[in-house]
Design an enzyme around this catalytic site. Structure first.
Site, PDB file in Angstrom:
ATOM      1  N   THR A 159       0.869  -1.185   0.000  1.00 19.57           N
ATOM      2  CA  THR A 159       0.000   0.000   0.000  1.00 19.57           C
ATOM      3  C   THR A 159       0.904   1.233   0.000  1.00 19.57           C
ATOM      4  O   THR A 159       1.989   1.200   0.569  1.00 19.57           O
ATOM      5  CB  THR A 159      -0.872  -0.026   1.272  1.00 19.57           C
ATOM      6  OG1 THR A 159      -1.849  -1.036   1.118  1.00 19.57           O
ATOM      7  CG2 THR A 159      -1.556   1.307   1.553  1.00 19.57           C
ATOM      8  N   ARG A 187     -15.235  -5.652   0.084  1.00 16.28           N
ATOM      9  CA  ARG A 187     -14.500  -5.320   1.316  1.00 16.28           C
ATOM     10  C   ARG A 187     -13.815  -3.945   1.176  1.00 16.28           C
ATOM     11  O   ARG A 187     -13.215  -3.628   0.165  1.00 16.28           O
ATOM     12  CB  ARG A 187     -13.460  -6.406   1.575  1.00 16.28           C
ATOM     13  CG  ARG A 187     -12.621  -6.199   2.836  1.00 16.28           C
ATOM     14  CD  ARG A 187     -11.295  -5.543   2.538  1.00 16.28           C
ATOM     15  NE  ARG A 187     -10.434  -5.500   3.717  1.00 16.28           N
ATOM     16  CZ  ARG A 187      -9.297  -4.816   3.779  1.00 16.28           C
ATOM     17  NH1 ARG A 187      -8.869  -4.143   2.735  1.00 16.28           N
ATOM     18  NH2 ARG A 187      -8.574  -4.824   4.876  1.00 16.28           N
ATOM     19  N   VAL A 188     -13.909  -3.150   2.221  1.00 15.00           N
ATOM     20  CA  VAL A 188     -13.237  -1.849   2.261  1.00 15.00           C
ATOM     21  C   VAL A 188     -12.277  -1.843   3.440  1.00 15.00           C
ATOM     22  O   VAL A 188     -12.638  -2.260   4.543  1.00 15.00           O
ATOM     23  CB  VAL A 188     -14.264  -0.704   2.424  1.00 15.00           C
ATOM     24  CG1 VAL A 188     -13.561   0.646   2.532  1.00 15.00           C
ATOM     25  CG2 VAL A 188     -15.251  -0.698   1.256  1.00 15.00           C
ATOM     26  N   GLY A 189     -11.058  -1.380   3.199  1.00 14.76           N
ATOM     27  CA  GLY A 189     -10.067  -1.317   4.268  1.00 14.76           C
ATOM     28  C   GLY A 189     -10.035   0.051   4.930  1.00 14.76           C
ATOM     29  O   GLY A 189     -10.964   0.858   4.801  1.00 14.76           O
ATOM     30  N   ASP A 190      -8.956   0.310   5.640  1.00 18.24           N
ATOM     31  CA  ASP A 190      -8.818   1.564   6.389  1.00 18.24           C
ATOM     32  C   ASP A 190      -8.396   2.743   5.518  1.00 18.24           C
ATOM     33  O   ASP A 190      -8.659   3.897   5.863  1.00 18.24           O
ATOM     34  CB  ASP A 190      -7.786   1.378   7.512  1.00 18.24           C
ATOM     35  CG  ASP A 190      -6.421   0.945   6.967  1.00 18.24           C
ATOM     36  OD1 ASP A 190      -6.385   0.091   6.050  1.00 18.24           O
ATOM     37  OD2 ASP A 190      -5.393   1.460   7.447  1.00 18.24           O
ATOM     38  N   THR A 209      -0.794   1.896   7.077  1.00 15.77           N
ATOM     39  CA  THR A 209      -0.783   0.685   6.249  1.00 15.77           C
ATOM     40  C   THR A 209      -0.735  -0.521   7.168  1.00 15.77           C
ATOM     41  O   THR A 209      -0.171  -0.454   8.262  1.00 15.77           O
ATOM     42  CB  THR A 209       0.430   0.684   5.296  1.00 15.77           C
ATOM     43  OG1 THR A 209       0.610  -0.630   4.770  1.00 15.77           O
ATOM     44  CG2 THR A 209       1.726   1.095   5.991  1.00 15.77           C
ATOM     45  N   GLY A 210      -1.348  -1.611   6.734  1.00 14.67           N
ATOM     46  CA  GLY A 210      -1.339  -2.801   7.579  1.00 14.67           C
ATOM     47  C   GLY A 210      -2.694  -3.477   7.555  1.00 14.67           C
ATOM     48  O   GLY A 210      -3.473  -3.303   6.612  1.00 14.67           O
ATOM     49  N   GLY A 212      -6.063  -3.674   7.778  1.00 12.83           N
ATOM     50  CA  GLY A 212      -7.022  -2.577   7.761  1.00 12.83           C
ATOM     51  C   GLY A 212      -8.130  -2.693   8.783  1.00 12.83           C
ATOM     52  O   GLY A 212      -8.515  -1.696   9.404  1.00 12.83           O
TER      53      GLY A 212
END
Ligand code: ASP
Length: 287
Positions: A159, A187-190, A209-210, A212
């Site tokens: 990312t 799916r949605v991350g951070d 990053t990581g 999420g």
């Protein structure tokens, strides 16, 4: 000053130089924009655009794929002066999603998702490209390994993000990603969420990053900003929030942070996170 990251994870030793070099290329481009008098937002987007073009990162070209083998991009940019933010999630194949997020800054809406978001982008002059143009052989290979082993939700590493402080002291933060490899559709991350993976105001600019889901549940970036407002030192604030994500929310990752007068800070709880910074006084990089 501009500081970028190329994703938390565990980059194989043989690829580490390329990850670090790409970050340096990105901050030099962002730095050139700053030197020309561009705003923090513009410089951050310039740097992220460079990273989106480089196949070693999980953003734009080389992005991770969802369980169906499709592209689903998450992105956000935030202006720490106006407090405007633009986030898009579950976007198909756009080469430079960060520029779409930048375009969204001037709108009332902060987050657009899925096919209506794509439609909005098209309407504002952005074209989708064939998915094959962004999918690399290396990504296809990792995707097969993840999906065929029955796995989903592995965070891919790579990312990208940028935080920037311009000549007037204004700050901005942006993040762009393909998300986790083999993630479920939708799916949605951070990364596109203000206060989770991306945040900027007058006290700080942060890109995370990581894993999420852990960063979302921890309200990560907003909590770092809160700790700074409470008077904590920047290094301590970032470190303690990354530790909190690990201990309380069982997630690892990393983040970059700029404050009004302070040095660039990049910390991680993973094996690697490539980073680089540039200022008129010099530059630096690492992984
Ligand atoms: N945080 C990103 C996500 O969960 C992945 C990453 O940073 O590698 O979508």
């Amino acid at each position: 000053m501009i500081l970028v990251h190329g994703g938390a994870g565990d980059v194989p030793t043989a690829s580490r130089d390329a990850h670090e070099a790409g970050c340096l290329e990105a901050v030099r481009a962002g730095g050139a924009a700053l030197a020309e008098g561009c705003s923090a937002v513009e410089a951050a987007c310039t740097a992220i655009e460079v990273l989106e073009d480089l196949p070693q990162y999980n953003a734009g070209k080389g992005c991770a794929l969802n369980v169906d083998g499709r592209i689903s991009l998450d992105v956000a940019i935030m202006d720490g002066v106006t407090m405007e933010a633009g986030g898009l999630a579950c976007l198909g194949a756009f080469e430079h999603p960060i520029r779409i997020a930048q375009k969204l800054l001037s709108e009332k809406e902060v987050l657009l998702v899925g096919s209506p978001a794509e439609e909005w982008a098209r309407h504002h002059g952005f074209s989708m490209v064939p998915e094959a143009r962004l999918i690399t052989d290396a990504v296809r290979k990792i995707w097969r390994e993840v999906v065929e082993n029955g796995g989903s939700g592995n965070f891919a590493g790579g990312t990208v993000g940028a935080v920037c402080r311009d000549a007037e002291g204004n700050m901005a933060a942006g993040t762009s990603t393909g998300g986790t490899m083999g993630k479920p559709a939708g799916r949605v991350g951070d990364s596109p969420l203000v206060g989770a993976g991306t945040y900027a105001d007058e006290t700080c600019a942060i890109s995370a990053t990581g894993e999420g889901e852990s960063f979302i549940r921890a309200c990560f970036a907003g909590q770092v900003a809160e700790a700074l407002r409470d008077g904590m030192d920047p290094h301590g604030a970032l470190y303690s929030q990354l530790e909190r994500v690990r201990e309380r929310y069982q997630g690892v990752g990393g983040a970059i942070l700029l404050t009004p007068g302070g040095p660039p800070i990049a910390l991680r709880t993973t094996e690697t996170m490539s980073w680089a910074w540039w200022s008129p006084e010099g530059e630096g990089s690492g992984i």
